[in-house]
Design a protein around this motif. Structure first.
Motif, PDB file in Angstrom:
ATOM      1  N   PRO A 161       0.832  -1.212   0.000  1.00  0.00           N
ATOM      2  CA  PRO A 161       0.000   0.000   0.000  1.00  0.00           C
ATOM      3  C   PRO A 161       0.867   1.263   0.000  1.00  0.00           C
ATOM      4  N   PHE A 162       0.334   2.371  -0.532  1.00  0.00           N
ATOM      5  CA  PHE A 162       1.092   3.625  -0.635  1.00  0.00           C
ATOM      6  C   PHE A 162       0.113   4.780  -0.593  1.00  0.00           C
ATOM      7  N   SER A 163       0.648   5.984  -0.514  1.00  0.00           N
ATOM      8  CA  SER A 163      -0.143   7.212  -0.552  1.00  0.00           C
ATOM      9  C   SER A 163       0.673   8.292  -1.235  1.00  0.00           C
ATOM     10  N   GLY A 164      -0.017   9.336  -1.711  1.00  0.00           N
ATOM     11  CA  GLY A 164       0.669  10.420  -2.401  1.00  0.00           C
ATOM     12  C   GLY A 164      -0.259  11.123  -3.356  1.00  0.00           C
ATOM     13  N   LYS A 165       0.231  12.246  -3.896  1.00  0.00           N
ATOM     14  CA  LYS A 165      -0.554  13.071  -4.806  1.00  0.00           C
ATOM     15  C   LYS A 165      -0.686  12.375  -6.152  1.00  0.00           C
ATOM     16  N   ALA A 166      -1.947  12.225  -6.610  1.00  0.00           N
ATOM     17  CA  ALA A 166      -2.190  11.634  -7.928  1.00  0.00           C
ATOM     18  C   ALA A 166      -1.844  12.678  -9.010  1.00  0.00           C
ATOM     19  N   PRO A 167      -1.486  12.199 -10.222  1.00  0.00           N
ATOM     20  CA  PRO A 167      -1.380  10.799 -10.650  1.00  0.00           C
ATOM     21  C   PRO A 167      -0.062  10.173 -10.191  1.00  0.00           C
ATOM     22  N   ILE A 168      -0.106   8.873  -9.946  1.00  0.00           N
ATOM     23  CA  ILE A 168       1.056   8.124  -9.489  1.00  0.00           C
ATOM     24  C   ILE A 168       1.346   7.031 -10.510  1.00  0.00           C
ATOM     25  N   ASN A 169       2.608   6.904 -10.855  1.00  0.00           N
ATOM     26  CA  ASN A 169       3.054   5.886 -11.816  1.00  0.00           C
ATOM     27  C   ASN A 169       3.756   4.768 -11.051  1.00  0.00           C
ATOM     28  N   ILE A 170       3.311   3.497 -11.301  1.00  0.00           N
ATOM     29  CA  ILE A 170       3.868   2.326 -10.616  1.00  0.00           C
ATOM     30  C   ILE A 170       4.642   1.494 -11.632  1.00  0.00           C
ATOM     31  N   GLN A 171       5.872   1.105 -11.262  1.00  0.00           N
ATOM     32  CA  GLN A 171       6.700   0.228 -12.102  1.00  0.00           C
ATOM     33  C   GLN A 171       7.296  -0.866 -11.233  1.00  0.00           C
ATOM     34  N   TRP A 172       7.239  -2.124 -11.728  1.00  0.00           N
ATOM     35  CA  TRP A 172       7.833  -3.281 -11.045  1.00  0.00           C
ATOM     36  C   TRP A 172       9.058  -3.736 -11.845  1.00  0.00           C
ATOM     37  N   TYR A 173      10.103  -4.161 -11.111  1.00  0.00           N
ATOM     38  CA  TYR A 173      11.345  -4.616 -11.739  1.00  0.00           C
ATOM     39  C   TYR A 173      11.780  -5.928 -11.095  1.00  0.00           C
ATOM     40  N   LYS A 174      12.404  -6.770 -11.904  1.00  0.00           N
ATOM     41  CA  LYS A 174      13.049  -7.984 -11.391  1.00  0.00           C
ATOM     42  C   LYS A 174      14.457  -8.034 -11.958  1.00  0.00           C
TER      43      LYS A 174
END
Length: 1376
Positions: free
Chosen positions: A702-715
């Motif tokens: 879970p997270f919080s912050g001012k929208a818009p928020i960009n999410i990226q996953w890395y492996k």
């Protein structure tokens, strides 16, 4: 000295007309309306009209303007009406040559016409008093401009003192000053003028004083003893100065300065010498630089960090460099203009040298004009640095002023010079300043105004700044205020940015009052002086006062008056407002509000400070009054006011203002909301996720912050995108990642990156996928292969599957059978010993790894033999550790080859010198260690020892014996060897010889051997050349690198140890003894002739050491690309595969090494069979002769050695005979032509390849008429047939190659027959046997059989009889 008066433009140059400057471009349009009192001068600029009415001026100023105008118009002479318009446009243009001002008189130039310009400007010069001085300039323009010369402090109209001329050959205008005196040090001006404009250039003349005797002090002392004066006479060492510049060539002084200058200074130095395009110099400069570096490399190892000479704020002229000498004892000499000057290390001396490590700092104390010159630093006789100290005759017309600015703003220092100067030195107390991102240095177009801008001022920029011009300087301080912000500087004080409009208006009124006071003061000064000076139009910040004699003074609002004699000066105080006086303005902000940025949830403080502690104020948010409460605190602490917001929210972002007694200060608060992660959720996320192969792995954050928020996953740093086995779900407050059917290769780091416009945050977790291990790794090493057992080992699996290895499963197969038998499981140690083997059998093993998740695939070994006898290898020779009279201590190293089994021990044997018997030392059994103390020895006996290894198969071969050792107590190490010398050397070897060190009882003992060690000069480690000591007193070092430098030393040794090393004082270079280059070969040709298209091959053999540098040139220029050069250490070959006529020339090979150089030249001629000459024409000028003329062969222009041969055949003899050869012209007179005979002529072209086909002439015959015999008695009259001598055919100019014949001829007549005399350079040749002189039927000829350089000169034929004389002359040029 004026050849023609200047155009009206000098009115503003002499200060009579004001100039208008706008963005570096000047445009003027002026006309004159002559009146008795109020002449109006109108100046129209690009952006508006500015009227200057002189009616307010006094009568003196008005008359001066009118007189100057009348003088200029009268000097221009009468003009046609159309050539004298009432209105002329005066436009200032920029010249391509820096330092030149161009003024154009018309807006549009006619086609083919141009205003004057300088192609080479004047150069500042320094001469000694009493010598001649020259100023040279080259001008251009159409029509050709008229050049005039002037000077600032006087006239140049004395013809006995100043001479002007124009050199037609070099196209230079020259001003020559005879017998220069010290009072003639001045700025000279050259003006080029035509009807379309004028160009002006200035240069300074510096006069250095000659040698003067110091007056004796009147202190009662008598004259010094003459003998003591002789003893103190110093010998002045002279150095050959750079040669003077030749006409049309670059100044050698310029090249000397460029050799030591930085590349970024090339353009500046070239401009000082008047060279605008220096790219053509770079090629020559590169060659000279390489030669200089080669010369410097002999005495200097490195030269770096060179700083040219410049004045310092302390009054010293300094230059420095880093230099590492090859020989520290070499002398470092300092020269000025070729004369050595003394120096010491005392800073109080006139010239001093401070040396710190490899840094050399030369300084000249209290530098003056007579210290100017060319300074050179030499090491022994090699020049390492050249720098020029210029001291222009310049003063500060306006100095730099103190500046006070606020932090992060720019500070400007500006000064004005009395004489144009390309650059000055800006400096701080400890260093000079260059143009960079921090410091911006600019110069005005007229080279008078110099500006330094200090960008983005910080507290560290506080301090004194200096402007240095010549030997004069001006200083000012910079003060950076760190507390006040948003402050705008005015002329006299800093004014607050947040001040009210009322304060700004009041400041503007103060400025107007100040300007009015200055104007009134200047007007009153003008009335008091009455000297006709005119003031600027810019309120005192422009061009100050200009007096009638041409001198001027510049200032910043205070006028300075100069009297005629120049001895009395006073400064008139203007009624200006005091810059330090500020009225009481009530409450002031000492520290204003500052813009802040914070994040949601954080605490923030806004604070300011005012000048009064009793003042109350109010806080406003977006113009609304703000009160304490609801998370907001307002605190007053004396004069400080603070607003605290404990937990910021988004709606707290606003403009906050604090007001106190009408004063206000504002600041903006920006509230940011970057992505945030709950710490508990982050702690769970960072825990590793462990799954088995084939299972799914999930992460949720879970997270919080001012929208818009960009999410990226890395492996593993690779971004994950939605796919079959990758599922990503994201909402406004949470993101989830699911990896399905994980495999072992999916293990690694998993990272999430959350980003919005306010920032980025990251979190990292770890994925561990459990699986069975990979197979164990080979190769399998056999540790033991005995008769009854086999032991081997392997490497663990590369991947243990995420779990530790618990066991290994071993299976065995006998070679030749198909059955695999399981031997069992062993613990995690990767080794196994199989004791159930049959002797002589061969076995194969399979090994599997096991963990909690499963069993790996197997590792298959190679065939392993059991029961095979394999003995160990040979150990190294035993090493003697120490010796005593009853014990010898030895040690050795195990063998590299153990024979497949472990070493169980060693056998040590000894041999007494003089016997062949080896006895076993260890009678009680094998020695288990690698050392042994042998006690069964006799004092004084000599022994040798050897050792053999034992394994399960048996005893191996013994080692080689050690060196002979004597059983005796320890000895002292030997001393140093003596008479060490290098007997010979080559590119790969050194041969050394020495004398055995002497034995001193109780101190040093006898040497038993020697070690030779070398060390490359660039290394710090010594390398031993012989691993085993040598007994002889000589040694040859092998394997050296050619031309490398080495240190060499020899160490004597005995059983007591190594003695002290003995080396050489100098290093040696791997090379044969130096040999100066010389060419070998008895039959070396100097001339090679080849047919066009053939191969040209030149082989040159030489002898030189070290290996020389070889270079070839053709006619002094580099070879063409198709010419191939092959070099070796003994010769060089030049190859032209397919030659052409253009390859003809003189090829020169230069062989150069450190000893010297030699050159050899070969002339190569590429030619072909000549083409025949053109048609032959016959002409009879004199009876009995015939003149042949023919068209030259087409090859004559391409072949300088082409000549002609003429042959003839007559009807009487019927054979061809040669008449003339080696003819280099196309004309020949043949004599002895008999009447009645038929003649045929052939003309051949001839060169080094042979003859061309002939060109035949038509038949020539002189008919012999037979007449009837008749006697006519003529009337007897007295006739006079005498005539003075004259030339029918005069001499013609000849050009002949060296070594060939030269034939000169002429035809003469006269009665009586004139006497003929030949002369060369006015010397008679008639009696000289080196020349063949003939005179046949009036045809006089002179033949030079073999022309040489001595035959060059003027040849003359003198004919004379009693009636007169005549002469004809010509010039003979001999080509080399």
């Amino acid at each position: 000295m004026h050849n023609r008066c200047l155009h009206p433009s000098p009115l503003w140059q002499h200060g009579i007309l004001p100039t208008t400057h706008e963005r570096g471009y000047y445009a003027f349009q002026s006309f004159y309306r002559p009146t008795k009192r109020g002449a109006h001068i109108r100046s129209m600029t690009q952006r508006g009209d500015l009227w200057l009415n002189n009616a307010d001026r006094d009568q003196t100023g008005t008359n001066q303007v009118c007189k100057e105008k009348q003088r200029i118009e009268a000097s221009m002479g009468p003009k046609p009406p159309q050539a004298r318009p009432t209105t002329s446009v005066l436009i200032k243009k920029r010249s391509r040559v820096p330092g030149v001002l161009i003024t154009q008189f018309v807006e549009i130039l006619p086609a083919g016409k141009s205003a004057p310009d300088f192609t080479r400007k004047l150069m500042a010069t320094t001469v000694q008093e009493g010598k001649k001085a020259f100023f040279k300039a080259m001008v251009s323009g159409e029509p050709a401009p008229i050049v005039t010369w002037t000077r600032i402090k006087g006239e140049v109209d004395d013809p006995e003192k100043y001479k002007t001329r124009f050199d037609e050959r070099t196209r230079e205008n020259i001003l020559e000053i005879l017998n220069v005196k010290s009072d003639e040090a001045d700025t000279f001006k050259c003006v080029a003028t035509n009807e379309y404009g004028e160009a002006v250039c200035t240069a300074a003349l510096n006069v250095s004083a000659g040698s003067k005797k110091k007056p004796q002090e009147a202190n009662g002392q008598g004259a010094q003893d003459f003998r003591s004066m002789l003893k103190k006479t110093a010998v002045v060492t002279k150095k050959k100065p750079p040669p003077p510049p030749k006409e049309g060539e670059v100044d050698p002084k310029l090249l000397e300065l460029l050799l030591s200058a930085r590349k970024k200074d090339y353009e500046r130095i070239c401009l000082e010498f008047g060279v605008t395009d220096f790219r053509w110099i770079l090629k020559k400069l590169k060659q000279m630089k390489q030669e200089r570096e080669d010369e410097q490399a002999k005495v200097v190892e490195g030269l770096d960090n060179v700083k040219q000479i410049e004045m310092k704020p302390t009054g010293r002229a300094e230059f420095s460099f880093d230099m590492k000498l090859r020989d520290p004892n070499n002398a470092v000499n300092l020269y000025k203009d070729g004369t050595m000057i003394p120096y010491d290390d005392n800073k109080n001396s006139k010239c001093s040298l401070q040396k710190k490590g490899i840094n050399y700092l030369f300084s000249i104390k209290d530098a003056q004009a007579d210290d100017a010159g060319l300074y050179q630093v030499d090491v022994e006789e090699t020049t390492v640095l050249t720098t020029e100290f210029l001291v222009p005759d310049v003063e500060f017309a306006a100095t730099i002023k103190d500046v006070k600015v606020t932090k992060n703003r720019d500070a400007i220092f500006q000064c004005v010079l009395s004489t144009p100067l390309n650059r000055i030195t800006w400096a701080k107390l400890d260093s000079s300043l260059d143009h960079s991102e921090k410091y911006e240095i600019t110069v005005s177009e007229d080279k008078l105004t110099h500006t330094l801008r200090v960008k983005d001022c910080q507290i560290t920029d506080n301090g004194a700044y200096y402007a240095i011009a010549g030997v004069t300087s001006s200083s000012a301080s910079l003060s950076v205020d760190a507390d006040q912000k948003d402050i705008r500087p005015s002329d006299h004080y800093n004014q607050s940015k947040a001040a009210s409009k009322e304060q700004e208006d009041e400041a503007d009124q103060a400025k107007q009052r100040s300007a009015a006071a200055k104007a009134l003061q200047r007007k009153e000064d003008k009335r008091n002086r009455g000297d006709g000076s005119s003031e600027g139009i810019d309120g005192g910040k422009g061009a100050g006062n200009c007096e009638g004699d041409g001198e001027f003074a510049l200032g910043d609002g205070n006028n300075q008056t100069t009297t005629d004699d120049g001895d009395k000066k006073k400064r008139l105080q203007a009624g200006l407002l005091d810059s330090e006086t500020v009225t009481d303005r009530g409450v002031q902000f000492i520290k204003g509000l500052s813009d802040l940025s914070t994040c949601v949830g954080e605490q923030v403080e806004l604070s300011c400070k005012v000048s009064s502690e009793t003042s109350e104020g109010c806080w406003y948010k977006n113009g609304m009054l703000l009160k304490g409460g609801d998370g907001v605190k307002i605190i007053k602490d004396g004069a400080s006011h603070t607003l605290i917001i404990e937990c910021c929210k988004e709606d707290d972002a606003a403009v906050y203002r604090f007001e106190a007694e009408g004063r206000k200060s504002e600041a903006t608060l920006n509230v940011q909301d970057p992505p945030r992660i709950n710490q508990d959720a982050l702690g769970k996320f960072t825990n590793a996720v462990i799954v088995k192969a084939g299972e799914n792995a999930e992460w949720k954050l879970p997270f919080s912050g001012k929208a818009p928020i960009n999410i990226q996953w890395y492996k593993n740093d690779d971004e994950l995108l939605p796919a079959i086995n990758v599922k990503i779900e994201t909402s406004d407050t949470e993101s989830k990642l699911c990896l399905t059917k994980c495999q072992r290769k999916d293990s690694g780091d998993v990272k999430i990156k959350i980003k919005n416009k306010f920032g980025t945050t990251e979190a990292i977790s770890k994925l561990i996928v459990l699986d069975k291990p990979t197979p164990p790794q080979g190769p399998v090493d056999i540790m033991e292969s005995a008769v009854t057992s086999v032991e081997f080992k392997w490497k663990p699996p590369k991947d243990n599957g995420g779990c530790p290895i618990t066991n290994y499963i071993i299976e065995r197969q006998q070679v030749g059978r198909h059955k695999w038998s399981k031997l069992g499981e062993i613990s995690g140690n990767p080794s196994y010993k199989d004791t159930d083997v049959d002797p002589g059998r061969r076995y194969c093993y399979r090994i599997r790894a096991k963990n909690a998740e499963g069993i790996s695939d197997y590792l298959l070994t190679e065939d392993i033999a059991a029961g095979v006898l394999c003995y160990p290898g040979t150990p190294a020779a035993p090493k003697v550790l120490s010796t005593f009279k009853n014990c010898i201590n030895l040690s050795w190293c195990p063998p590299c080859d153990t024979g497949g089994t472990k070493i169980v021990g060693y056998n040590l044997e000894k041999n007494k010198m003089g016997t062949n018997y080896w006895s076993l030392v260890n009678q009680k059994g094998p020695i288990t260690e690698t050392k042994c103390a042998v006690t069964d020895v006799f004092e004084g006996a000599v022994y040798r020892f050897r050792v053999s290894a034992i394994n399960l198969s048996g005893t191996g071969d013994p080692s080689i014996p050690c060196d002979a050792v004597i059983a005796r107590d320890p000895k002292n190490p030997p001393g140093k060897v003596t008479d060490l010398k290098l007997t010979s050397s080559s590119y790969t070897t050194f041969s050394l010889a020495w004398t055995k060190p002497k034995e001193v009882k109780g101190v040093v003992d006898e040497a038993q051997g020697y070690y030779v060690e070398i060390r490359p000069i660039e290394s710090l480690e010594w390398r031993r050349c012989n691993a085993i000591s040598i007994s002889s007193a000589s040694y040859t070092v092998l394997g050296l690198k050619a031309m490398a430098a080495y240190w060499v030393r020899v160490i004597a040794m005995n059983y007591g140890g190594d003695g002290e090393p003995q080396g050489f004082d100098n290093y040696f270079i791997a090379m044969p003894p130096p040999v100066r280059p010389k060419f070998k070969g008895r039959n070396m040709k100097t001339l090679v002739v080849e047919r066009s298209g053939n191969t040209v091959r030149l082989n040159i053999n030489f002898q030189a050491s070290p290996v020389p540098d070889i270079s070839w040139v053709k006619d002094g220029i580099p070879l063409a690309k198709h010419v191939t050069i092959t070099n070796s250490d003994k010769g060089s070959q030049l190859l032209i595969p397919t030659s052409e006529r253009s390859d003809s020339g003189i090829y020169t090979i230069t062989v150069k090494n450190i000893v010297g150089q030699e050159s050899f030249s070969i002339e190569v001629r590429i030619t072909d069979d000549p083409k025949p000459p053109g048609p032959v024409e016959l002409d009879q000028n004199i009876p009995g002769t015939v003149t042949l003329c023919w068209t030259p062969s087409p090859d004559e222009k391409r072949d300088s050695r082409l000549h002609y041969m003429v042959s003839k055949r007559d009807s009487f003899k019927r054979t061809w005979r040669m008449v003339a050869d080696n003819l280099f012209n196309s004309k020949l007179t043949v004599v002895n032509i008999m009447p009645g005979r038929e003649y045929n002529f052939r003309v051949f072209a001839k060169n080094d390849m042979g003859l061309s086909p002939p060109s035949e002439s038509p038949m020539f015959v002189i008919k012999k008429e037979k007449e009837k015999f008749k006697v006519n008695l003529p009337e007897i009259k007295s006739s006079d047939f005498e005539s003075p001598p004259s030339f029918i055919v005069p001499l013609k100019r000849h050009t002949a190659p060296q070594g060939y014949e030269c034939y000169m001829s002429c035809a003469v007549k006269g009665n009586p027959t004139p006497r003929v005399t030949w002369y060369r350079n006015s010397m008679s040749l008639n009696t000289n046997t080196d020349y063949l002189i003939t005179n046949v039927c009036g045809v006089c000829s002179l033949l030079v059989l073999r022309v040489g350089l001595k035959d060059n000169g003027d040849y003359k034929v003198l004919i004379e009889n009693k009636l007169g004389t005549a002469e004809s002359s010509m010039t003979l040029n001999v080509r080399e």
